[in-house]
Scaffold this motif. Structure first.
Motif, short mmCIF file in Angstrom:
data_model
loop_
_atom_site.label_atom_id
_atom_site.label_comp_id
_atom_site.label_asym_id
_atom_site.label_seq_id
_atom_site.Cartn_x
_atom_site.Cartn_y
_atom_site.Cartn_z
N LEU A 21 -3.36 3.83 -1.73
CA LEU A 21 -3.67 2.94 -2.84
C LEU A 21 -2.90 1.65 -2.65
CD1 LEU A 21 -3.02 5.58 -5.61
CD2 LEU A 21 -5.24 4.96 -4.67
N PHE A 49 -9.19 9.22 -1.40
CA PHE A 49 -8.39 8.41 -0.49
C PHE A 49 -6.91 8.55 -0.82
CE2 PHE A 49 -12.50 6.20 -0.61
CZ PHE A 49 -12.81 6.19 0.74
N ARG A 73 -1.87 12.55 -5.05
CA ARG A 73 -3.20 11.95 -5.14
C ARG A 73 -4.05 12.70 -6.16
NH1 ARG A 73 -8.05 12.86 -4.66
NH2 ARG A 73 -7.69 14.87 -3.69
N PRO A 82 -9.72 4.92 -6.02
CA PRO A 82 -9.60 5.46 -4.66
C PRO A 82 -9.04 6.89 -4.64
CG PRO A 82 -8.88 3.19 -4.66
CD PRO A 82 -9.08 3.59 -6.11
N GLU A 88 0.85 -1.19 0.00
CA GLU A 88 0.00 0.00 0.00
C GLU A 88 0.89 1.23 0.00
OE1 GLU A 88 -4.05 -1.30 2.23
OE2 GLU A 88 -2.33 -0.88 3.50
#
Length: 118
Positions: free
Chosen positions: A83, A80, A27, A75, A19
């Protein structure tokens, strides 16, 4: 010649689950990436100039499967920051073809040296 994501874009990398936690700017950049639902967008993970493995940015609403390494961009689009680098889309050890090089020691050493390895 210019990486789409670099070590500077990582807040943390969780080695056991692959992750990645991205900075907000990374992002947002990933969320804006236009990913075709039938082909994805290819990427290559490098340490310095050495290519370690390739994969594809994918979107999880695609009805097309992919047997390589995948980073789902949905995501990031949902806001979020974390990832997962996964095996295949949909994620499945049975679907994945090839060698899983996500745990290459050169990547681990690079992440450790950058201070982002968990």
């Amino acid at each position: 010649s210019t990486p789409f994501l670099s070590l500077d874009d990582l807040v943390a990398y969780t080695w056991a689950t692959h992750e990645i936690e991205l900075t907000e700017s990374a992002r947002e950049r990933l969320a804006q990436l236009e990913v075709p639902v039938t082909t994805g967008v290819p990427f290559v993970v490098c340490v310095g100039a050495t290519r370690i493995y390739s994969g594809a940015f994918w979107v999880s609403y695609s009805s097309m499967s992919y047997d390589g390494i995948v980073i789902d961009t949905l995501p990031a689009q949902a806001g979020f920051p974390t990832l997962r680098i996964q095996l295949g889309y949909p994620e499945s050890p049975e679907l994945f073809a090839g060698t899983d090089l996500r745990a290459d020691p050169r990547i681990q050493q690079s992440l450790q040296a950058a201070g982002v390895l968990r």
